[in-house]
Design a protein around this motif. Sequence first.
Motif, mmCIF file in Angstrom:
data_model
loop_
_atom_site.group_PDB
_atom_site.id
_atom_site.type_symbol
_atom_site.label_atom_id
_atom_site.label_comp_id
_atom_site.label_asym_id
_atom_site.label_seq_id
_atom_site.Cartn_x
_atom_site.Cartn_y
_atom_site.Cartn_z
ATOM 1 N N SER A 1 4.124 -4.182 -0.203
ATOM 2 C CA SER A 1 4.633 -3.764 1.102
ATOM 3 C C SER A 1 5.188 -4.951 1.878
ATOM 4 C CB SER A 1 3.513 -3.086 1.895
ATOM 5 O OG SER A 1 3.947 -2.714 3.183
ATOM 6 N N ASN A 2 5.795 -4.648 3.030
ATOM 7 C CA ASN A 2 6.320 -5.679 3.929
ATOM 8 C C ASN A 2 5.793 -5.518 5.356
ATOM 9 O OD1 ASN A 2 8.083 -6.960 2.004
ATOM 10 N ND2 ASN A 2 9.437 -5.188 2.189
ATOM 11 N N HIS A 3 4.775 -4.670 5.527
ATOM 12 C CA HIS A 3 4.287 -4.367 6.879
ATOM 13 C C HIS A 3 2.781 -4.619 6.950
ATOM 14 C CE1 HIS A 3 8.228 -2.542 7.405
ATOM 15 N NE2 HIS A 3 8.013 -1.844 6.313
ATOM 16 N N LYS A 4 2.405 -5.871 6.907
ATOM 17 C CA LYS A 4 0.995 -6.240 6.781
ATOM 18 C C LYS A 4 0.136 -5.721 7.928
ATOM 19 C CE LYS A 4 -0.134 -10.615 7.037
ATOM 20 N NZ LYS A 4 -0.321 -12.036 6.660
ATOM 21 N N ASP B 1 -0.242 -1.989 7.831
ATOM 22 C CA ASP B 1 -1.053 -1.623 6.662
ATOM 23 C C ASP B 1 -2.535 -1.858 6.926
ATOM 24 O OD1 ASP B 1 1.256 -0.970 5.321
ATOM 25 O OD2 ASP B 1 1.397 -2.870 4.250
ATOM 26 N N TYR C 1 2.088 -8.863 -0.705
ATOM 27 C CA TYR C 1 3.258 -9.158 0.124
ATOM 28 C C TYR C 1 3.941 -10.412 -0.409
ATOM 29 C CZ TYR C 1 0.542 -6.118 3.149
ATOM 30 O OH TYR C 1 -0.190 -5.073 3.640
ATOM 31 N N LYS D 1 7.492 -12.966 0.465
ATOM 32 C CA LYS D 1 8.694 -13.243 1.239
ATOM 33 C C LYS D 1 9.276 -14.577 0.796
ATOM 34 C CE LYS D 1 6.364 -15.438 5.190
ATOM 35 N NZ LYS D 1 6.176 -15.393 6.660
#
Length: 262
Positions: A67-70, A73, A115, A117
């Motif tokens: 995911s990208n929405h820590k 989440d 995650y 980035k």
Amino acid sequence: MGATTAKKMLNIKTKVMLFSLFSMGLIFFVNQLYAAEVNLYAKNYKQQNTNNLKSLEVNPEPKIFVSNHKEDDNISMLENGYDMIGSSGFAAAEAPSNLALAHAKAIKADTVLVYRKYASAKTASSKLQLIKEAAKTGGEIDPNDLEEEPTQHQYYASYWVKLPMPLLGVHIIKLKQKVEEDAQEVIKEEPGLKIIAVIKTSPAAKAGIVKGDTLLKMGDVALAQPDDLFAAVKRYAGQTIAVALQRGDADVSTIVALGSRK
């Protein structure tokens, strides 16, 4: 410039390009090999708490989500009855998510969230594109632009276990704020305990308590610190008890039927 000289220059440029491509490919291969041999998720794992939280399953088969929405989440996991047991954070060129799943299984987690980035703009593909453009236009390449940057991504993984239904079902924090007193900045605690998540179908949820509420009192126990709430829940376990809270600017009272441990 003669034809022979031009041909030699072209051969030199071609060799430089091939060497650069080979170097990047070799470094990428070594990084992948290292990541496969050394599980960076396991190596950089840090236990989250000292409560020795465990899954309800003896040998859980963990699930993995990328995911990208820590922050969102984390709240979602808390609301669904999970708690974090630890996390891994590190920088690496490549760290396959299946290694996070392997570590999750080793520590008997139910779920792992992963995650990734970018930590560097100089990726292998961007350097390859730079070489292609230079070859096409006949331009020169700054050697610094071809220097390998091994840190290409920032990785983070959190590991979660599903817990039994709690007696109350809230996750709280103690808020503090900075204020000025006598021309000096001091930190003061705000009253009560701020709720950051309410577990679905828990006694708190059934009583209408919601995220953002501030717990002030349970029964005759004032809730100034987290330990006060733990003590009150233990004291009133299995009972139906009045809870005073603040919602926005309004004072609210509700009745909670606390669970019990049989």
